[in-house]
Design an enzyme around this catalytic site. Structure first.
Site, PDB file in Angstrom:
ATOM      1  N   PRO A 105       0.836  -1.208   0.000  1.00  0.00           N
ATOM      2  CG  PRO A 105       0.048  -0.993   2.191  1.00  0.00           C
ATOM      3  CD  PRO A 105       0.812  -1.909   1.287  1.00  0.00           C
ATOM      4  CB  THR A 180      -0.634   0.406   8.385  1.00  0.00           C
ATOM      5  OG1 THR A 180      -0.798   0.009   7.019  1.00  0.00           O
ATOM      6  CG2 THR A 180       0.732   1.031   8.575  1.00  0.00           C
ATOM      7  CG  HIS A 275       5.385   2.928   6.988  1.00  0.00           C
ATOM      8  ND1 HIS A 275       4.244   2.682   7.694  1.00  0.00           N
ATOM      9  CD2 HIS A 275       5.010   3.761   5.981  1.00  0.00           C
ATOM     10  CE1 HIS A 275       3.234   3.346   7.159  1.00  0.00           C
ATOM     11  NE2 HIS A 275       3.666   4.000   6.103  1.00  0.00           N
ATOM     12  NE  ARG A 278       6.912   6.606   2.815  1.00  0.00           N
ATOM     13  CZ  ARG A 278       7.159   7.543   1.899  1.00  0.00           C
ATOM     14  NH1 ARG A 278       8.300   7.532   1.256  1.00  0.00           N
ATOM     15  NH2 ARG A 278       6.271   8.470   1.619  1.00  0.00           N
ATOM     16  N   GLY A 307      10.505  -3.909   2.134  1.00  0.00           N
ATOM     17  CA  GLY A 307      11.571  -2.974   2.482  1.00  0.00           C
ATOM     18  C   GLY A 307      12.814  -3.154   1.622  1.00  0.00           C
ATOM     19  N   GLY A 308      13.028  -2.227   0.703  1.00  0.00           N
ATOM     20  CA  GLY A 308      14.279  -2.210  -0.062  1.00  0.00           C
ATOM     21  C   GLY A 308      14.376  -3.244  -1.171  1.00  0.00           C
ATOM     22  NE  ARG A 310      14.173   0.274  -4.372  1.00  0.00           N
ATOM     23  CZ  ARG A 310      13.412   0.226  -3.279  1.00  0.00           C
ATOM     24  NH1 ARG A 310      12.737  -0.889  -2.973  1.00  0.00           N
ATOM     25  NH2 ARG A 310      13.310   1.285  -2.484  1.00  0.00           N
ATOM     26  NE  ARG A 330      11.003   4.870  -0.812  1.00  0.00           N
ATOM     27  CZ  ARG A 330      11.028   4.353   0.413  1.00  0.00           C
ATOM     28  NH1 ARG A 330      11.089   3.032   0.582  1.00  0.00           N
ATOM     29  NH2 ARG A 330      10.964   5.135   1.482  1.00  0.00           N
TER      30      ARG A 330
HETATM   31  C1  LIG Z   1       5.089   6.881  -1.151  1.00  0.00           C
HETATM   32  C2  LIG Z   1       4.822   5.836  -0.105  1.00  0.00           C
HETATM   33  C3  LIG Z   1       3.597   5.822   0.556  1.00  0.00           C
HETATM   34  C4  LIG Z   1       3.317   4.817   1.506  1.00  0.00           C
HETATM   35  N1  LIG Z   1       2.074   4.783   2.097  1.00  0.00           N
HETATM   36  C5  LIG Z   1       1.763   3.748   2.913  1.00  0.00           C
HETATM   37  C6  LIG Z   1       0.458   3.589   3.437  1.00  0.00           C
HETATM   38  O1  LIG Z   1      -0.444   4.375   3.157  1.00  0.00           O
HETATM   39  N2  LIG Z   1       0.220   2.535   4.263  1.00  0.00           N
HETATM   40  C7  LIG Z   1       1.192   1.643   4.582  1.00  0.00           C
HETATM   41  O2  LIG Z   1       0.959   0.683   5.307  1.00  0.00           O
HETATM   42  N3  LIG Z   1       2.447   1.753   4.091  1.00  0.00           N
HETATM   43  C8  LIG Z   1       2.747   2.764   3.256  1.00  0.00           C
HETATM   44  N4  LIG Z   1       4.012   2.848   2.732  1.00  0.00           N
HETATM   45  C9  LIG Z   1       4.989   1.803   3.044  1.00  0.00           C
HETATM   46  C10 LIG Z   1       4.889   0.659   2.022  1.00  0.00           C
HETATM   47  O3  LIG Z   1       3.676  -0.040   2.143  1.00  0.00           O
HETATM   48  C11 LIG Z   1       6.026  -0.354   2.207  1.00  0.00           C
HETATM   49  O4  LIG Z   1       6.050  -0.799   3.537  1.00  0.00           O
HETATM   50  C12 LIG Z   1       7.402   0.190   1.825  1.00  0.00           C
HETATM   51  O5  LIG Z   1       7.287   1.090   0.752  1.00  0.00           O
HETATM   52  C13 LIG Z   1       8.327  -0.948   1.448  1.00  0.00           C
HETATM   53  O6  LIG Z   1       9.589  -0.477   1.141  1.00  0.00           O
HETATM   54  P1  LIG Z   1      10.095  -0.210  -0.364  1.00  0.00           P
HETATM   55  O7  LIG Z   1       9.455   1.064  -0.794  1.00  0.00           O
HETATM   56  O8  LIG Z   1      11.565  -0.088  -0.203  1.00  0.00           O
HETATM   57  O9  LIG Z   1       9.655  -1.374  -1.220  1.00  0.00           O
HETATM   58  C14 LIG Z   1       4.302   3.843   1.803  1.00  0.00           C
HETATM   59  C15 LIG Z   1       5.531   3.865   1.126  1.00  0.00           C
HETATM   60  C16 LIG Z   1       5.798   4.827   0.182  1.00  0.00           C
HETATM   61  C17 LIG Z   1       7.117   4.792  -0.557  1.00  0.00           C
END
Ligand SMILES: Cc1cc2nc3c(=O)[nH]c(=O)nc-3n(C[C@H](O)[C@H](O)[C@H](O)COP(=O)(O)O)c2cc1C
Length: 380
Positions: A105, A180, A275, A278, A307-308, A310, A330
């Site tokens: 998400p 979440t 997350h 984040r 997480g991460g 790629r 991402r």
């Molecule tokens: C732009 C963005 C928005 C996100 N929004 C949510 C969200 O609304 N709910 C949530 O559970 N995680 C959110 N996440 C976290 C992602 O679900 C996920 O845990 C994380 O992106 C995984 O890492 P990666 O981006 O390195 O693949 C968000 C991540 C990004 C990059």
């Protein structure tokens, strides 16, 4: 139309059709991996949007830890195994999936383009990928399409609301609910703070040049204090379960004690996640957190991870350390930023193709064969 069809054919690789490089539109073959998709997206996107997506929190220790963890885990491939046929098929919470790669998400997709949630959902549908989505699937569903989706909620700690929400998801054809659990407060994101990012842009998109810039809704300062779900506890999971029969997935766990508590509280699966770096900076990288969480769950429910990720080999390592499936956050957004829907499809196809090849070269014919013996951790 023809172009879209050819990409669909190509995506059939996951289901076994050949890799027909000649049929892919030229622009899509420019970037040859997810990292390069990010670069194309970065060049095309507004800086505020790129920073919002790419960024972590504060000093971005956790953002880097997520990636760095893959560099300390090495593969011990098996050889002389007949890998003429390799299948990515995965069973998860009653679903038969073509692949263990799911879409995480992600809020704020409208920063990339208008109607972005529906666009990513359409890409998920075309590539038969399970998508976790808070919004944006309705249009696809209205067409009666068999989209595989889990609803994502950051939760609301009120019993009646939880039950109503769960019922709505079930009635709407959702196959699960992702709660979440690591989003109690708005986190402290230096990049957004520096950019004076207005969180209202997540809904409206970024104003174009010449358009009035709205006054920030949220104080984009390092001292912001914005509660999301500070009173949410494990009880929330039971309330959701009372309201429906869908599987409940707790996303955002890194502590083994929480993994055990999630099982005790009735979660049907967990996602080991920080997350995407984040929320709280300094949190352990997810690949490093995964083995202890898997041990704490003791095989009672599936453990997913994000997480991460790629590369196909990143996914293989996560699965070797006990992940039943993985989520990418991402990566599909870089596909979206680069080329819209075909870009998302291409990124998903690429990750699946890389994983399939990595499995073949590691002597793994099925996802169920991937296990702990496939990896060795070498401390830095
Ligand atoms: C732009 C963005 C928005 C996100 N929004 C949510 C969200 O609304 N709910 C949530 O559970 N995680 C959110 N996440 C976290 C992602 O679900 C996920 O845990 C994380 O992106 C995984 O890492 P990666 O981006 O390195 O693949 C968000 C991540 C990004 C990059």
């Amino acid at each position: 139309m023809k172009r879209r069809e050819s990409l669909r054919n190509l995506l059939g690789l996951v289901a076994g059709s050949p890799l027909l490089m000649g049929q892919v539109p030229d622009e899509l073959t420019g970037p040859i991996n997810v990292h390069e998709f990010e670069e194309v997206a970065r060049r095309k996107m507004h800086k505020l949007a790129y920073d919002f997506i790419a960024g972590g929190v504060e000093d971005e220790l956790t953002l880097r830890a997520n990636r760095a963890a893959y560099e300390r885990v090495f593969l011990l491939p098996r050889v002389m195994v007949d890998t003429t046929n390799v299948s990515l098929e995965t069973e998860l919470l009653g679903l038969k999936l073509d692949s263990p790669i799911l879409i995480a998400p992600t809020g704020g997709k409208n920063l990339v383009m208008p109607n972005a949630d529906a666009t990513v959902a359409a890409a998920a549908l075309a590539s038969k990928t399970l998508i976790c989505s808070a919004t944006g699937v309705e249009k696809i569903l209205a067409g009666g399409a068999p989209l595989l989706w889990w609803s994502n909620t950051i939760g609301n700690a009120a019993k009646a609301q939880a039950k109503n929400y769960a019922r709505r998801v079930q009635d709407g054809g959702g196959k699960g609910i992702v709660v979440t659990v690591d989003n109690a407060y708005q986190s402290n994101r230096d990049r957004n703070n520096r950019n004076r990012f207005d969180y209202g842009y997540m809904q409206t998109g970024i104003p174009k040049e010449g358009e009035a810039v709205r006054k920030p809704i949220s104080p984009a300062t390092p001292a912001m204090w914005q509660p999301h779900t500070p009173s949410m506890t494990w009880e929330y999971l039971s309330w959701l379960k009372e309201g429906c029969s869908l599987p409940i997935v707790a996303k955002g766990i890194v502590h083994p004690d929480d993994a055990a508590l999630a099982v005790k509280s009735g979660a049907d699966a967990i996602v080991v996640s920080n997350h995407g770096g984040r929320q709280l900076d300094g949190v352990i990288g997810t690949l490093d957190a995964l083995p202890d969480c898997v041990a704490a769950v003791g095989g009672k429910i599936p453990v997913l991870m994000d997480g991460g990720l790629r590369r196909g080999t990143d996914i293989l390592k996560a699965m070797a350390l006990g992940a039943s499936a993985v989520l990418v956050g991402r990566a599909p957004l870089w596909g979206l930023g680069a080329f819209g829907q075909p870009g998302v499809e291409r990124v998903l196809w690429m990750l699946n193709a890389e994983l399939k090849l990595a499995m073949a070269l590691a002597g793994m014919r099925r996802t169920s064969e991937i296990g702990r013996g496939l990896v060795k951790r070498i401390p830095a």
